[in-house]
Design an enzyme around this catalytic site. Structure first.
Site, PDB file in Angstrom:
ATOM      1  CE1 TYR A  48      -2.825  -2.912   0.563  1.00  0.00           C
ATOM      2  CE2 TYR A  48      -3.338  -2.893   2.761  1.00  0.00           C
ATOM      3  CZ  TYR A  48      -3.529  -3.416   1.875  1.00  0.00           C
ATOM      4  OH  TYR A  48      -4.264  -4.701   2.222  1.00  0.00           O
ATOM      5  CG  HIS A 103      -1.011  -8.785   0.977  1.00  0.00           C
ATOM      6  ND1 HIS A 103       0.168  -7.348   0.683  1.00  0.00           N
ATOM      7  CD2 HIS A 103      -2.114  -8.272   0.863  1.00  0.00           C
ATOM      8  CE1 HIS A 103      -1.236  -6.233   0.353  1.00  0.00           C
ATOM      9  NE2 HIS A 103      -2.153  -7.008   0.372  1.00  0.00           N
TER      10      HIS A 103
END
Length: 306
Positions: free
Chosen positions: A51, A105
């Site tokens: 992010y 992730h």
């Protein structure tokens, strides 16, 4: 009443609603939005290497003035390379000595599940993270990991909403059996990405009965499945709306089943979504045209009056 916590399979407490800094907030300065979320009652903040928001999360934490123990921080290993180097970089950016939860992730990041997960287990043992878990793992990925894990993953964060619930049922059962907490992102899919589908009517009916919003009904349904929530918004009012879900009466068994049955029918076709988008665009255009006509008429009236 604020959202509470659940006890993870490693004994740590886990706040069941998190403010996320992914989605539309990726690659942006989210300092003010994270600060706003904290001010309004979010204690769990979710970020990730991918992010590129970790430094801003750290700044918001510092500006909040809150003690470390009053906040729960999740981040994720998002890129290939050494997980230990990655978590050290993340800790440096956030300005912490440990995170509460560190997730893989994507399963594709592990070319070898055993050696990769062993690194995660060692980071937990060394105190760099309190808990370890995974994200975007399907049932097959979890089963593969569980065969070699000494420490079970505490959390699996996945995309979860009425339209994909049926495909996740077996995995939810597996997670429940092994005390793995499931955390949902993208739960408002039927509202934000697939409006006009069969889920809308049953959600709207439940919202009317409860005096709630459709967003609140969806989150209430997610919680009814024992699933935690990660969500986001730039709007203070929207954040308060989400947190107020815990104050609502529960959905009935019939409403929960109706949402699941409607979701099993699948999302609306792209044609329906496009038609709704065009309708919205037309309505907005008509509204603008109306005000333009009023402005022109007012201009003529002013001209002839003076």
């Amino acid at each position: 009443m604020p959202f509470g916590t659940v006890t993870l399979n490693d004994g740590n407490e886990f706040p069941v609603i998190a403010f996320g800094t992914g989605s539309a907030m990726k690659y942006k300065d989210v300092t003010d939005y994270v600060g706003q979320a904290i001010d309004n009652g979010f204690s769990h903040i979710d970020t990730a290497q991918f992010y590129q928001t970790e430094a801003y999360v750290g700044l918001a934490i510092k500006e909040s003035g809150l003690s470390r123990s009053s906040l729960y921080i999740t981040t994720k290993y998002s890129f290939h390379g050494s997980p230990r180097q990655a978590i050290q970089q993340s800790l440096n950016k956030i300005g912490l000595s440990y995170v509460d939860l560190y997730l893989v992730h994507f399963p594709s990041l592990f070319s070898d599940f055993e050696s990769g997960w062993q690194e995660f287990e060692k980071m937990k043992k060394d105190g760099l993270t309190r808990s370890i878990g995974v994200s975007n793992f399907n049932l097959e990925n979890l089963q593969k990991l569980m065969k070699i894990a000494v420490t079970k993953p505490a959390v699996n964060q996945i995309s979860f909403h009425p339209y994909n619930y049926a495909s996740h049922k077996a995995m939810l059962e597996y997670c429940a059996k092994h005390s793995i907490t499931v955390e949902a992102y993208g739960s408002l899919n039927s509202i934000t990405r697939n409006p006009g589908g069969p889920v809308d009517a049953v959600v709207n009916a439940a919202a009317k009965r409860l005096g709630a919003t459709p967003n609140q009904v969806i989150f209430s349904w997610v919680r009814s499945k024992g699933v935690a929530i990660v969500t986001t918004s730039r709007s203070k009012e929207r954040l308060q709306e989400y947190l107020a879900v815990e104050d609502l009466p529960p959905l009935t068994a019939e409403e929960i089943t109706a949402i699941e049955d409607a979701g099993a029918k699948g999302p609306p076709s792209r044609l329906v979504i496009a038609r709704l988008a065009m309708q919205h665009k037309f309505e907005r255009s008509s509204y603008l045209v109306m005000w333009l006509v009023i402005a022109i008429m007012f201009g003529f009236a002013t001209f002839f009056m003076f």
